[in-house]
Design an enzyme around this catalytic site. Structure first.
Site, PDB file in Angstrom:
ATOM      1  N   ILE A 167       0.827  -1.205   0.000  1.00 37.73           N
ATOM      2  CA  ILE A 167       0.000   0.000   0.000  1.00 37.73           C
ATOM      3  C   ILE A 167       0.861   1.255   0.000  1.00 37.73           C
ATOM      4  O   ILE A 167       0.560   2.229  -0.703  1.00 37.73           O
ATOM      5  CB  ILE A 167      -0.953  -0.012   1.210  1.00 37.73           C
ATOM      6  CG1 ILE A 167      -2.003  -1.127   1.054  1.00 37.73           C
ATOM      7  CG2 ILE A 167      -1.654   1.339   1.359  1.00 37.73           C
ATOM      8  CD1 ILE A 167      -2.884  -1.309   2.270  1.00 37.73           C
TER       9      ILE A 167
ATOM     10  N   ASP B   4      14.184   2.842  11.084  1.00 33.74           N
ATOM     11  CA  ASP B   4      13.308   2.014  11.894  1.00 33.74           C
ATOM     12  C   ASP B   4      12.354   2.957  12.612  1.00 33.74           C
ATOM     13  O   ASP B   4      12.768   3.737  13.472  1.00 33.74           O
ATOM     14  CB  ASP B   4      14.132   1.211  12.901  1.00 33.74           C
ATOM     15  CG  ASP B   4      13.286   0.348  13.823  1.00 33.74           C
ATOM     16  OD1 ASP B   4      12.037   0.461  13.792  1.00 33.74           O
ATOM     17  OD2 ASP B   4      13.859  -0.434  14.598  1.00 33.74           O
TER      18      ASP B   4
ATOM     19  N   ASN C 217       1.954   4.950   7.041  1.00 32.80           N
ATOM     20  CA  ASN C 217       1.499   3.708   6.437  1.00 32.80           C
ATOM     21  C   ASN C 217       2.128   2.463   7.048  1.00 32.80           C
ATOM     22  O   ASN C 217       1.505   1.409   7.066  1.00 32.80           O
ATOM     23  CB  ASN C 217       1.785   3.742   4.927  1.00 32.80           C
ATOM     24  CG  ASN C 217       1.637   2.378   4.295  1.00 32.80           C
ATOM     25  OD1 ASN C 217       0.524   1.885   4.093  1.00 32.80           O
ATOM     26  ND2 ASN C 217       2.764   1.736   4.004  1.00 32.80           N
TER      27      ASN C 217
ATOM     28  N   TYR D 229      -3.160  -6.062  17.277  1.00 38.88           N
ATOM     29  CA  TYR D 229      -3.389  -5.301  16.049  1.00 38.88           C
ATOM     30  C   TYR D 229      -4.671  -4.483  16.159  1.00 38.88           C
ATOM     31  O   TYR D 229      -4.684  -3.280  15.865  1.00 38.88           O
ATOM     32  CB  TYR D 229      -3.469  -6.271  14.876  1.00 38.88           C
ATOM     33  CG  TYR D 229      -3.653  -5.622  13.526  1.00 38.88           C
ATOM     34  CD1 TYR D 229      -2.609  -4.920  12.923  1.00 38.88           C
ATOM     35  CD2 TYR D 229      -4.860  -5.721  12.844  1.00 38.88           C
ATOM     36  CE1 TYR D 229      -2.768  -4.332  11.675  1.00 38.88           C
ATOM     37  CE2 TYR D 229      -5.024  -5.129  11.595  1.00 38.88           C
ATOM     38  CZ  TYR D 229      -3.976  -4.443  11.014  1.00 38.88           C
ATOM     39  OH  TYR D 229      -4.143  -3.863   9.775  1.00 38.88           O
TER      40      TYR D 229
ATOM     41  N   LYS E 141      -4.784  -0.369  16.221  1.00 38.66           N
ATOM     42  CA  LYS E 141      -5.462   0.369  15.152  1.00 38.66           C
ATOM     43  C   LYS E 141      -6.605   1.223  15.706  1.00 38.66           C
ATOM     44  O   LYS E 141      -6.892   2.305  15.185  1.00 38.66           O
ATOM     45  CB  LYS E 141      -5.964  -0.591  14.081  1.00 38.66           C
ATOM     46  CG  LYS E 141      -4.840  -1.253  13.287  1.00 38.66           C
ATOM     47  CD  LYS E 141      -3.962  -0.229  12.565  1.00 38.66           C
ATOM     48  CE  LYS E 141      -2.919  -0.882  11.689  1.00 38.66           C
ATOM     49  NZ  LYS E 141      -2.088   0.108  10.964  1.00 38.66           N
TER      50      LYS E 141
END
Length: 253
Positions: A17, A58, A85, A150, A154
């Site tokens: 992406i 990093d 991203n 995750y 998010k």
């Protein structure tokens, strides 16, 4: 070329992406700096974008972020667009998630957003139309099993964008999240391989298992995500801020 004269930094710009977003922004005239851990991957993408700069780093290290942004500014001037991203999507039953695994997911998916946004903020505030776009996920809008770190990170990413949108509302800076469903990326390829290994299903069956979340019964194309990002970055869309835009084929959140 609505983004001519603007400098966009894309983290995780060496593949998937991120690389697609970089190409879409460049097509609208933006100067690009690509940040990621793998110089070779960044350079391969940059080779397709005349004048693009690579700044390996990093993003879990604030010192490396600051150094990479300094390289970006030297090459392309002040940052006016920041696309967060880079991310990681570990998978495990919650009972087996270790403290180290939890912290690792937070470091990449949430802590790095804090550092990148804070490091770029002076430039963004000085820009005529500063833009922050974070690639979150439908996992930031709902829950999925076996991905607790995750999902939590998010949700945090979307929360940070909403907080910044309100705090920066009287400036020229907007902050938004784009939330793709399962998308054709290396991360999803790894998920398919994991499903295949654990269940014995074929690649086609494993892909269908992920695509079923999308009412259109397909995986999202990276270009669809990139299109949403470019739209949010356009100068005329200054009223679109604090949003979490799902690119997910109508998946119910």
């Amino acid at each position: 070329m609505k983004l001519a004269g603007r400098h966009a930094v894309v983290t995780g710009g060496g593949s998937g992406i991120g690389a697609t977003i970089a190409r879409a922004l460049a097509a609208e005239g933006a100067a690009l700096t690509l940040i990621g851990r793998r110089r070779d991957a960044l350079e391969q993408v940059a080779a397709t974008l005349p004048g693009a700069t690579v700044a390996p780093a990093d993003i879990t290290s604030r010192a490396e972020i600051d150094a990479a942004f300094a390289v970006a500014r030297k090459a392309n001037g002040p940052i006016s667009i920041l696309v967060n991203n880079a991310g990681a999507a570990p998978s495990a039953p919650f009972a087996k998630v270790t403290a180290e695994g939890w912290r690792s997911a937070m470091a990449v998916n949430l802590d790095a957003l804090f550092d990148c946004c804070q490091s770029a903020l002076p430039d963004l505030l000085a820009a005529e139309a500063g833009r922050i776009v974070t690639i979150a996920s439908t996992a930031g809008l709902k829950g999925y099993a076996y991905t607790a770190p995750y999902v939590a990170s998010k949700h945090g990413a979307i929360g940070l964008m909403r907080a910044l949108a309100v705090e920066l509302a009287k400036t020229g800076v907007t902050a938004n999240a784009v939330c793709p469903g399962f998308t054709e990326t290396d991360i999803v390829a790894d998920a398919i391989a994991n499903i295949r290994a654990k269940t014995g299903r074929s690649d086609e069956e494993a892909r269908a298992e992920l695509a079923k979340f999308n009412p259109q019964k397909r995986l999202i194309a990276p270009e669809e995500v990139a299109s949403a990002v470019v739209w949010l970055c356009l100068p005329e869309n200054r009223s679109i801020t604090g949003q979490a835009i799902a690119v997910a084929g109508g998946e119910v959140m």
